[in-house]
Motif scaffolding. Structure first.
Motif, short mmCIF file in Angstrom:
data_model
loop_
_atom_site.label_atom_id
_atom_site.label_comp_id
_atom_site.label_asym_id
_atom_site.label_seq_id
_atom_site.Cartn_x
_atom_site.Cartn_y
_atom_site.Cartn_z
N ASP B 131 1.03 -0.99 -0.34
CA ASP B 131 -0.16 0.20 -0.13
C ASP B 131 0.26 1.22 0.05
O ASP B 131 0.46 2.19 -0.20
N LYS B 132 1.78 1.05 0.79
CA LYS B 132 2.89 2.42 0.22
C LYS B 132 4.02 3.02 -1.20
O LYS B 132 3.65 3.57 -1.52
N GLY B 133 3.32 1.57 -1.67
CA GLY B 133 4.58 2.15 -3.08
C GLY B 133 3.11 3.00 -3.75
O GLY B 133 2.01 3.24 -3.71
N GLY B 134 4.24 4.13 -4.57
CA GLY B 134 3.84 5.27 -4.47
C GLY B 134 4.24 6.67 -3.76
O GLY B 134 4.20 7.66 -4.03
N GLU B 135 4.19 6.25 -2.82
CA GLU B 135 4.63 7.24 -1.36
C GLU B 135 5.54 7.15 -0.73
O GLU B 135 5.72 7.22 0.55
N CYS B 136 6.17 5.70 -1.03
CA CYS B 136 7.16 5.24 -0.50
C CYS B 136 8.20 5.60 -0.20
O CYS B 136 9.57 5.72 -1.39
N ASP B 137 9.17 6.35 1.08
CA ASP B 137 10.52 6.93 0.62
C ASP B 137 11.38 6.06 0.24
O ASP B 137 12.71 5.83 -0.34
N LEU B 138 11.46 4.48 0.20
CA LEU B 138 12.93 3.62 0.46
C LEU B 138 12.37 3.49 -1.40
O LEU B 138 13.65 3.26 -2.36
N SER B 242 -5.63 -0.90 8.67
CA SER B 242 -6.68 -1.36 7.53
C SER B 242 -7.99 -0.09 7.07
O SER B 242 -8.85 -0.77 6.16
N ASP B 243 -7.86 0.78 7.82
CA ASP B 243 -8.56 2.29 6.93
C ASP B 243 -8.19 2.19 5.02
O ASP B 243 -8.59 2.30 4.64
N TRP B 244 -6.89 2.04 5.24
CA TRP B 244 -6.62 1.90 4.17
C TRP B 244 -5.83 0.93 2.92
O TRP B 244 -6.04 0.75 1.47
N ARG B 245 -5.85 -0.34 3.57
CA ARG B 245 -5.23 -0.91 3.13
C ARG B 245 -5.76 -1.76 2.10
O ARG B 245 -7.24 -2.30 1.53
N TYR B 246 -5.58 -2.35 0.95
CA TYR B 246 -6.24 -2.55 -0.13
C TYR B 246 -7.19 -1.94 -0.66
O TYR B 246 -8.29 -2.69 -1.53
N LYS B 247 -7.20 -0.15 -0.63
CA LYS B 247 -8.93 -0.24 -0.86
C LYS B 247 -7.92 0.46 -2.33
O LYS B 247 -9.12 1.18 -3.12
N ILE B 248 -7.25 1.69 -2.35
CA ILE B 248 -6.81 1.93 -3.69
C ILE B 248 -5.50 2.30 -3.47
O ILE B 248 -4.54 2.89 -3.25
N ARG B 249 -4.55 2.95 -4.72
CA ARG B 249 -3.43 3.07 -5.21
C ARG B 249 -3.36 4.07 -5.32
O ARG B 249 -4.30 4.60 -5.02
N VAL B 250 -2.02 5.21 -4.38
CA VAL B 250 -2.30 6.51 -3.57
C VAL B 250 -2.20 7.13 -4.97
O VAL B 250 -3.14 8.50 -5.04
N TRP B 251 -1.83 6.74 -5.77
CA TRP B 251 -1.48 7.65 -7.00
C TRP B 251 -3.51 8.69 -7.84
O TRP B 251 -3.63 8.80 -8.53
N LEU B 252 -4.16 7.10 -7.56
CA LEU B 252 -5.78 7.60 -8.09
C LEU B 252 -5.95 8.41 -7.39
O LEU B 252 -7.64 8.23 -7.68
N THR B 253 -6.12 8.69 -6.69
CA THR B 253 -6.67 10.26 -5.29
C THR B 253 -6.10 11.50 -5.95
O THR B 253 -4.85 11.04 -6.37
N GLN B 254 -6.72 11.77 -5.00
CA GLN B 254 -6.45 13.60 -5.25
C GLN B 254 -6.67 13.93 -3.84
O GLN B 254 -7.25 13.26 -3.02
N THR B 255 -6.29 15.12 -3.32
CA THR B 255 -6.05 15.43 -1.98
C THR B 255 -7.42 16.16 -2.19
O THR B 255 -6.55 17.51 -2.89
N THR B 256 -7.28 16.95 -1.64
CA THR B 256 -7.59 18.34 -0.81
C THR B 256 -7.62 18.81 0.44
O THR B 256 -7.15 18.23 1.34
N SER B 257 -7.04 20.20 0.80
CA SER B 257 -6.67 20.86 2.52
C SER B 257 -7.98 20.97 3.29
O SER B 257 -8.91 21.42 2.27
N SER B 258 -8.05 20.72 4.13
CA SER B 258 -9.53 20.77 4.92
C SER B 258 -8.85 21.48 6.55
O SER B 258 -7.89 20.90 6.79
N ILE B 259 -10.07 20.73 7.33
CA ILE B 259 -9.90 20.70 8.83
C ILE B 259 -10.39 19.65 9.22
O ILE B 259 -11.41 19.78 9.47
N CYS B 260 -9.71 19.89 10.34
CA CYS B 260 -10.58 18.11 11.73
C CYS B 260 -11.85 19.43 12.34
O CYS B 260 -11.36 20.36 12.33
N ASN B 261 -12.53 18.73 12.14
CA ASN B 261 -14.10 18.83 12.68
C ASN B 261 -13.61 18.02 14.36
O ASN B 261 -14.80 18.44 14.89
#
Lengths: 158, 865
Positions: B131-138, B242-261
């Motif tokens: 799951d780290k593939g795409g955003e992995c330091d190594l 388990s929130d993120w595991r095996y759900k999607i690859r990181v490069w298929l997502t877009q990010t949005t800046s937000s604030i914790c509620n």
């Protein structure tokens, strides 16, 4: 409590000696091992309560050092050196002899809970190779005859 | 990359020159060195890595983290330093005068390449399934250093869990954290962050050398309230959730800046979404040094799942023949208009009230205020649904202390931090982490003054545990001790407070005289103080008495010149709601501005939540509009709320999902979560932060702002021409310079004690579970994985006395109610007090409470199986 009152007292006394309580972990583990012959989770928990530090710190230190056995063992822990000097002078055949003599293989304990046999890295006594350490004593320049005598002696003492 | 490491210039770097100026003032000696041919001057003690980063030079790392102490475990940050025979690790080497440093020489690159080759010896290289593939330091460093082949031709070592006979490598460490030991490169970042930054000891490194492993503490799970950070900072795919595991690859997502509620400090977050599916996949932190330092409590990280849960309300519901049935928005609006008009006509006076949730954004809160004050001409409006018997008036000692300025980042360089009446981990996790940081890096003194042993007191130099319900006596005692010891010159306080001596105060409060003296000495000798007060003050019926005692302390020690003291608000936009005047009687300044903006302000009686509920029982308020709040679950007297709401002629409730309160409603409207629209939130410092829309409103839900304006339009009184017009009004209100008020002289504080009843001997405190906040988070799957049902937390001694073991059920009775909950034994609780979290609808804990009581007392008995 698995630790005896004496051990607890000794650990507390040691803990008072250091500026940081954390420094008392190794002495505490040594004291526990001397009493019980080994340490495990229950002991880690007890030590962590006595010197008031998180249990995980005790567990980390205990698992880092191989000198703390992690499971019950025989009354006598036989550690045979298998490093280069001892190996050249027949450590392997000595281990084989001990196995045959005790009726166990390396890493096991005799059914009477008297002897546990393991082989270890260099114990710093190459000049007197082959050698072994039983509990806290060195036995050096070993021969089969000497091994027989030592075992005989220990059995009679037990 | 052609085998060369580029030099990346990051934006927003702190200019070395500026540092030089600042430090020269504070007297830290400066040193000058040359890095890659450029000269740099930094304060002594700065590491080569930090100096290079300040210059915009990128040095690759695995084990280094900007908020943790360096260990030099991974060796990746090698640099070449003239006159040093070997390569040096830049994260653990301090800059010395005259150093000449190369960060990308041939030798350096060769050294780093060797480090990567070594790290990769036994690494499984399972990037395609990791799951780290795409955003992995190594992965990134390997690629950048062109390590494309291995000279290691033996079979790679592979750990298998082995417990279930499979060869699969994953091991569950906790409810939301999974370890893959094969991928681990032993940078120890997770263990260090856990111990150092979070003060949690449920993760460790065991064994050594080639068999060293990261694992949970024996017999424990990694379930601390900051565990999500460990996954985020892992430089490889060893820790995943388990929130993120095996759900999607990181490069298929877009990010949005937000604030914790979920926190009142408003941690900065990033939503990872997939726009075609209108779905959020996870939240990570968006490091903001002035607020969160890049750490997110789990409630902020997994709280977004309240938006994505299947349990969301999907359409408006209208009650027909005692049953709520699906309806359209038009139908719902018509019913609301007709019924509210009918009720108003029938009563012929102000009989409508409104309760908003402090989770809502500024636009929604302001439009709600305007709807009530200009359309319904009502001053029956509030946003506080969980504080009993609130005081009236903006000038009460309590309200003045709530309005005090407070800066989170100032906790960092305070030399004394006092937490008073606050279980920081449960209420203000970000501020708790700041406190630890000040303790770790600046050796700040920490003092905890609470009615029970809180977990955050583990770093406290002094922990004062006082008898519950005697908070003001402790504060009086500190003042008295200071006067008796001659630490302060001012003696005007004498006679205004009771008791009259430190000794009496100490015995009344159940503390020792020495403790009070020690605190007084600490305060008087400190140069910069952060005094944090929390929910135990706000929720107490004696909040004005306690606040007065706090003010005396403030004036006596001259806090104005040496620190900050405030009662911190609890919710994401509590501060905004107050600043926008969403209170029955706002301050005169606010009232004038509001009536200036709107051209009118109603004259009717102002009534807060508690007063409105009382009026409902008298059938003087007959129509009620609740938006986002759940008073039935949170107001500390369930029977009182039930009686009130049931006697209403008409109740409108909007929320994300069905709640206890919506069940009673005549019209239920589906509300959008904060992730579904643009909004501004005011954090506890008064800082306005913008949360962007990540996804479109789900199902038929609508943002609160839209619902409110729809209602107003139905009444023929549009609130704003556009949302911009609304924002303009909000800006005007927020830009009003609040003159921070102080009492001009010492206040009288006569403690009021409540006697214990023999039949109900145990004081009960209602709190939030560290993994939850308010009534919404139990719908988050990940947060429920940590805790999904209520429990009663008590000390081992208490449990022994009751003869109950961990997990066994007990009956908890008060004069008005009774519940059955399982026991959780905790070393942190002490002083006979028990805690029950209020976050779970299945346990109606507020049914035990009485609104006029200062202390809730209960009787606990073991349930025989």
């Amino acid at each position: 409590m698995m630790l005896s009152e004496e051990s607890v007292k000794a650990i507390k006394e040691r803990a008072g000696r250091y500026p940081h309580r954390k420094s008392a972990i190794l002495p505490a583990l040594t004291i526990a091992c001397r009493q019980l012959g080994y340490v495990d989770e229950t002991v880690y928990r007890e030590i962590s309560k006595i010197i008031r530090i998180p249990m995980v710190e005790v567990a980390e230190a205990a698992t880092f050092y191989t000198m703390f056995p992690k499971a019950p063992r025989g009354k006598y822990l036989i550690q045979v050196c298998h490093n280069i000097s001892c190996a050249l002078l027949g450590a392997d055949s000595l281990i084989g002899y001990l196995e045959q003599k005790l009726g166990i293989t390396k890493g096991e304990t005799t059914p009477d809970d008297l002897f546990t046999l393991i082989s270890v890295e260099c114990l710093g006594s190459c000049a007197t190779a082959p050698m072994m350490q039983i509990n806290e004593d060195y036995y050096e320049n070993l021969t089969r005859q000497k091994v027989d005598d030592i075992l005989q002696d220990l059995r009679s003492k037990a | 990359m052609q085998g060369k490491v580029g030099v990346f210039v990051s934006i927003g770097i702190v200019m070395a020159e500026q540092v030089k100026k600042e430090q020269a003032v504070s007297g830290v000696p400066m040193v000058t060195a040359t890095i890659d041919g450029r000269e740099v001057t930094v304060p002594k003690g700065t590491t080569v890595l930090e100096a290079a980063r300040e210059m915009g030079i990128h040095i690759p790392t695995f084990c280094w983290h900007p908020k943790l102490k360096s260990v030099g475990a991974c060796r990746m940050c090698y640099v070449e330093i003239e006159r040093m025979p070997k390569l040096q690790v830049s994260c653990a080497t301090e800059v010395m005068e005259g150093m000449v440093i190369q960060t990308a020489s041939e030798q350096v690159l060769q050294g780093r390449k060797a480090v990567i080759e070594f790290i990769l010896l036994n690494h499984p290289l399972d990037c395609p399934t990791c799951d780290k593939g795409g955003e992995c330091d190594l992965q990134n460093h390997t690629f950048a250093h062109a390590v494309d082949d291995s000279r290691y031709s033996f079979k790679k070592a592979r750990y298998t869990d082995g417990t279930d006979g499979t060869t699969f490598d994953d091991k569950r460490l906790g409810p939301e954290i999974v370890l893959n030991r094969n991928r681990c490169i032993l940078c120890y970042k997770c263990v260090r962050a856990n111990k150092e930054a979070f003060g949690e000891y449920d993760l460790g490194v065991y064994e050594r050398g080639n068999i060293a492993e990261i694992n949970s503490a024996p017999g424990h799970e990694v379930d601390n309230p900051f565990s999500g950070n460990l996954v985020e900072i892992c430089p490889v795919g060893a820790l995943t959730n388990s929130d993120w595991r095996y759900k999607i690859r990181v490069w298929l997502t877009q990010t949005t800046s937000s604030i914790c509620n979920m926190t009142s400090s408003g941690s900065n977050i990033l939503f990872y979404k997939e726009k075609n599916h209108n779905k959020i996949y996870r939240v990570t932190s968006r490091m903001n040094d002035s607020i969160d330092d890049g750490w997110l409590p789990d409630v902020s990280r997994y709280g977004y799942q309240i938006a994505t849960t299947e349990e969301r309300l999907k359409t408006p519901l209208i009650k027909k023949d005692g049953k709520q049935v699906e309806a359209t928005w038009d139908e719902a609006m018509t019913v609301i208009h007709n019924r509210f008009t009918e009720i108003a006509e029938k009563k012929g006076k102000v009989c409508l009230g409104g309760l908003a949730s402090p989770y809502l954004d500024n636009d929604s809160l302001h439009s709600f205020n305007k709807l009530f004050r200009t359309v319904f001409k009502s001053n029956n409006i509030d946003f506080r649904s969980d504080y009993r018997m609130l005081p009236e008036g903006a000038d009460s000692p309590y309200e003045m202390l709530v309005d005090q300025p407070f800066t989170i980042a100032d906790i960092d360089d305070s030399d004394l931090i006092i937490s008073f009446g606050s279980d920081l981990i449960r209420e203000h996790p970000n501020e708790y982490l700041r406190m630890r940081k000040a303790y770790n890096f600046k050796r700040a003194k920490v003092v905890s003054i609470n009615p029970y042993a809180v977990k955050s007191a583990d770093i406290a130099e002094l922990e004062v545990i006082h008898s519950i319900g005697r908070a003001e006596t402790v504060l009086n005692g500190i003042c008295l001790a200071a006067m008796e010891m001659g630490l302060v010159n001012n003696q005007d306080l004498t006679g205004k407070i009771a008791p009259a001596t430190t000794a009496e105060a100490a015995s009344d409060a159940g503390v020792t005289e020495d403790d009070l003296k020690e605190v007084a000495r600490a305060i008087s000798s400190a140069k910069k103080i952060s005094f944090i007060c929390g929910e135990m003050v706000s929720r107490s019926i004696a909040r004005d008495t306690i606040a007065s005692a706090l003010w005396n302390l403030y004036l006596l020690f001259g806090f104005k010149d040496k620190g900050q003291m405030a009662i911190l608000p609890r919710y994401a936009n509590s501060r905004g709601a107050g600043s926008l005047g969403l209170l029955p009687s706002p301050s005169d300044g606010l009232r004038n501005t509001l009536s200036g903006l709107w051209g009118c302000f109603p004259e009717s009686d102002p009534n807060n939540t508690d007063a409105m509920l009382a009026l409902m029982r008298k059938e003087e308020i007959s129509g009620f509009f609740i938006i986002g709040a759940n008073p039935l679950m949170l107001y500390p007297d369930r029977q009182f709320v039930t009686d009130g709401l049931e006697r209403l002629d008409f109740l409108v409730a909007c929320d994300l999902f069905e709640t206890d309160t919506t069940e009673l409603a005549d019209v239920v409207l589906p509300l959008s979560s904060w992730a579904e629209y643009d909004g501004d939130y005011v954090n506890l410092e008064g800082k306005v932060q913008h949360a962007r829309q990540a996804i479109k409103p789900l199902y038929q839900s609508k943002p609160a702002y839209e619902i409110i304006t729809m209602v107003a339009e139905k009444f023929g009184a549009p609130l704003f021409e556009s949302i911009e017009a609304c924002r303009k009004e909000v800006d005007e209100l927020l830009s009003m310079t609040h003159s921070t008020k102080f009492p001009s002289q010492f206040l009288e504080v006569k403690p009021c004690y409540e006697d214990a009843e023999e039949e109900y001997p145990t004081p009960l405190l209602i709190c939030d579970d560290p993994h939850h906040c308010g009534h919404r988070t139990e719908k988050s799957q990940s947060l429920s994985n940590f805790v999904s049902e209520a429990y009663i937390e008590m000390s081992p001694e208490k449990a022994e006395k009751l003869a109950v073991k961990d997990g066994e059920s007990v009956r908890v009775e008060s004069p008005v109610g009774k519940i059955v909950v399982p026991v959780r034994i905790s070393d942190c609780i002490d002083n006979n007090v028990v805690l029950i979290p209020r976050n779970f609808a299945s346990t109606q804990v507020t049914s035990l409470l009485m609104r006029k009581r200062r202390l809730d007392r209960v009787k606990i008995t073991k349930v025989d199986e």
